[in-house]
Write an enzyme that holds these catalytic residues in place. Structure first.
Site, PDB file in Angstrom:
ATOM      1  N   GLY A 377      46.591  77.990  -0.458  1.00  0.00           N
ATOM      2  CA  GLY A 377      46.426  76.656   0.089  1.00  0.00           C
ATOM      3  C   GLY A 377      45.489  76.663   1.279  1.00  0.00           C
ATOM      4  O   GLY A 377      45.084  77.723   1.762  1.00  0.00           O
ATOM      5  N   GLY A 380      46.290  76.319   7.774  1.00  0.00           N
ATOM      6  CA  GLY A 380      47.150  75.415   8.525  1.00  0.00           C
ATOM      7  C   GLY A 380      48.152  74.685   7.666  1.00  0.00           C
ATOM      8  O   GLY A 380      48.846  73.779   8.144  1.00  0.00           O
ATOM      9  N   GLY A 381      48.266  75.075   6.395  1.00  0.00           N
ATOM     10  CA  GLY A 381      49.177  74.375   5.493  1.00  0.00           C
ATOM     11  C   GLY A 381      50.623  74.786   5.635  1.00  0.00           C
ATOM     12  O   GLY A 381      51.511  74.080   5.172  1.00  0.00           O
ATOM     13  N   GLU A 506      47.193  87.836   4.347  1.00  0.00           N
ATOM     14  CA  GLU A 506      45.770  88.153   4.347  1.00  0.00           C
ATOM     15  C   GLU A 506      45.543  89.652   4.484  1.00  0.00           C
ATOM     16  O   GLU A 506      44.679  90.102   5.234  1.00  0.00           O
ATOM     17  CB  GLU A 506      45.060  87.425   5.513  1.00  0.00           C
ATOM     18  CG  GLU A 506      45.267  85.932   5.516  1.00  0.00           C
ATOM     19  CD  GLU A 506      44.426  85.216   4.483  1.00  0.00           C
ATOM     20  OE1 GLU A 506      43.837  85.884   3.628  1.00  0.00           O
ATOM     21  OE2 GLU A 506      44.375  83.981   4.517  1.00  0.00           O
TER      22      GLU A 506
END
Length: 589
Positions: A377, A380-381, A506
């Protein structure tokens, strides 16, 4: 009345803090007894001088026996003074060492929310600077204060014994002394709090300036940082000058009070001596005792001002020690053969964002054991926030997370986190060697095991070529290594932990395509039979995932396989096209 109440609370907090640091009461009492003996015996010296002078005025010769006893007294006072001062300093040093140990332990156990709300430089300032203020009081001023109090008490006894009339002159001066030092103490206390706050802010700015020096140079922000730092330093100078002006008054005012006392005693004592109401020896002994109390009076004044300065440090340390901490051992032990994770109706917002919408809203997911899930996504989701909730860095505002039907909050933090392998975006490393980073928080593994996990993370190929191999110092936060090298070490550390649940945020973002492919192969091998949740932006990682969860604006808006979401989720399809185009442009460059 309010000020007095606050003052009493400050003293109560200070002595409570000292009590919590577990002082050596036996050693303290011993030191006080020795100090008392030294103070008591030293006050006999003027009496011996009185006897010598009065004896000489009557017989015209010196009494050898009295001289020998006087010499013995000097030696005794010197030895006991040194011993008591050393013992009191020893007690003080242990108190401060225990206090720093308590503060260090507390900081380690504080929850993530505390660090979200407080700046790292300010926290470090409480550990180092504020404890140093208390150290100066306890280890230096306190021993002088004990001697000063005892000396004043016993000198006062002898002064009244020799002449109560002359002693009244000294008693009258005490209110004058208090009228000066009590308001001074209040002023210094307020200035001390401002000074400690400004010092903490300078510490914050210094850490920021040093750690982000590359950012400063990249944006040519040197002048901005210089101006920011000099403004903070000027503020410290301004407060320090105010403090210095008040402190500069202490000794002159004290000397003035003592001078007035001396002139009054000499004048009135001279009259008594001339009238025969006072012997020469008694008069000399009285004057000697006044000189005796000058140093303790000065020490008492300095101690009083130092005590006021310590109030600010005490409040800041007490506030930190009163914070709620994580109890990592409270709760049940999690069985390693757990099954599924259920996230039910989770809502969450950060404490620093109370007026903002929820960071996560109505999240419900079923995480099957042994499967790999990709969180996808826009930035900041809420993907990293969801990982943080699974790691139990935060508690949900509402809703719960279950494992095998039981709330994860019922299990101890130590038991829960010991089964989670977490690699963050920052791939955090500590100052030290590669080996120290690999075994961080892990029981000492064998050399063969360390090398094995390094090979699995494709880190061994560069580690073996370093001058000291695993014992190579990587600098502060691993800055002597490249981003990809730091990331591979972080991944190798996760492999070494051998967790049952793997959380990757990540995890391969800083690797080149070739290294990423190798690490992905190793990751696929280690995730077999384990539950893995991966935040990924690269299309290759997303497409190979068994389950994809699309998160946007704090909500789960899609879940399924890649092909299915391509058909049913427009934003996911757009997201994949963007990633594909990005990778094509990177390949072309």
């Amino acid at each position: 009345m309010v000020t007095r109440g606050k003052t009493n609370d400050s003293w109560r907090s200070f002595f409570k803090l000292i009590h919590r640091s577990k002082p050596s009461v036996g050693l303290f009492i011993t030191a006080c007894v020795i100090s008392a003996a030294s103070a008591v015996v030293s006050t006999f010296i003027p009496n011996f001088m009185k006897n010598i002078i009065d004896s000489y005025s009557l017989s015209g010769s010196l009494n050898g026996g009295i001289l020998i006893r006087l010499a013995v007294l000097f030696i005794f006072v010197t030895i006991t003074g040194v011993l008591s001062s050393y013992l009191l300093n020893k007690v003080g040093l242990k108190i401060v060492a225990n206090l720093r140990g308590m503060t260090w332990t507390k900081i380690v156990k504080l929850p993530i929310e505390f660090f979200d709300k407080n700046q790292s430089g300010d926290i470090a300032s409480r550990l180092v600077s504020d404890t140093t203020v208390i150290f100066n009081l306890v280890s230096q001023s306190f021993s002088q204060f004990i001697n000063a109090v005892l000396t004043l008490l016993f000198c006062g006894f002898w002064l009244f014994y020799y002449s109560w009339e002359l002693s009244l002159i000294i008693v009258i001066s005490i209110p004058v002394f208090l009228l000066f030092f009590i308001p001074l103490g209040r002023v210094l206390s307020g200035l001390s709090k401002k000074l400690q706050r400004s010092t903490a802010m300078l510490n914050v700015n210094a850490i920021e300036m040093i750690s982000e020096n590359r950012l400063i140079k990249s944006f040519t922000a040197e002048n901005y940082q210089i101006e920011k730092g000099l403004k903070n330093i000027d503020e410290l100078l301004h407060i320090g000058m105010k403090q210095a002006r008040w402190m500069a008054m202490v000794n002159p005012v004290l000397n003035l009070i003592m001078l007035v006392i001396m002139i009054s005693v000499i004048g009135y004592g001279g009259v008594l001596l001339a009238n025969g109401h006072l012997s020469p020896g008694t008069f000399i002994a009285f004057l000697t005792l006044i000189f005796y109390i000058m140093a303790p009076m000065s020490n008492f004044g300095m101690f009083f001002t130092q005590l006021q300065k310590t109030k600010g440090a005490t409040e800041r340390i007490t506030q930190l020690l009163s914070e709620d901490e994580e109890n990592i051992d409270q709760g049940k032990i999690l069985n390693e053969s757990h099954e599924n994770i259920e996230i039910k109706d989770i809502n969450f917002k950060y404490n620093t964002q109370e007026k903002l919408p929820f960071s996560l809203e109505n999240i419900s997911l079923s995480i099957k054991r042994g499967n790999t899930y990709a969180l996808v996504g826009p930035s900041g989701g809420g993907k990293t926030t969801l990982i943080s909730l699974l790691e139990r860095f935060y508690k949900p505002s509402s809703g719960s997370i279950y494992i095998d039907g039981e709330n994860i909050e019922d299990y101890s933090l130590n038991s829960w986190r010991s089964q989670i392998g977490y690699v963050s975006q920052e791939h955090s490393l500590i100052s030290g060697t590669i080996r120290e980073n690999l075994v961080f928080g892990i029981e000492e593994p064998s050399e063969e095991k360390i090398i094995e996990v390094c090979k699995m993370a494709y880190a061994w190929e560069f580690i073996k070529n370093l001058p000291k191999g695993l014992d190579t110092d990587i600098g502060e936060r691993g800055l002597n290594l490249s981003g990809g090298q730091r990331q591979r070490i972080a991944i190798a550390r996760m492999f070494l932990k051998d967790p049952k649940i793997i959380l990757l945020d990540e995890a391969t973002a800083s690797l080149d395509s070739q290294s990423e492919e190798k690490v992905q192969s190793a990751m696929k091998k280690i995730t077999e039979g384990r539950t893995a949740i991966v935040i990924a932006h690269r299309l290759s990682t997303i497409m190979n995932s068994e389950n994809i969860i699309f998160v946007e604006d704090g909500k789960v808006t899609g879940q399924g396989k890649h092909d299915e979401l391509q058909r049913t989720h427009p934003l996911y399809r757009q997201f994949c096209e963007l990633q594909f185009n990005t990778q094509l442009s990177k390949g072309a460059s």
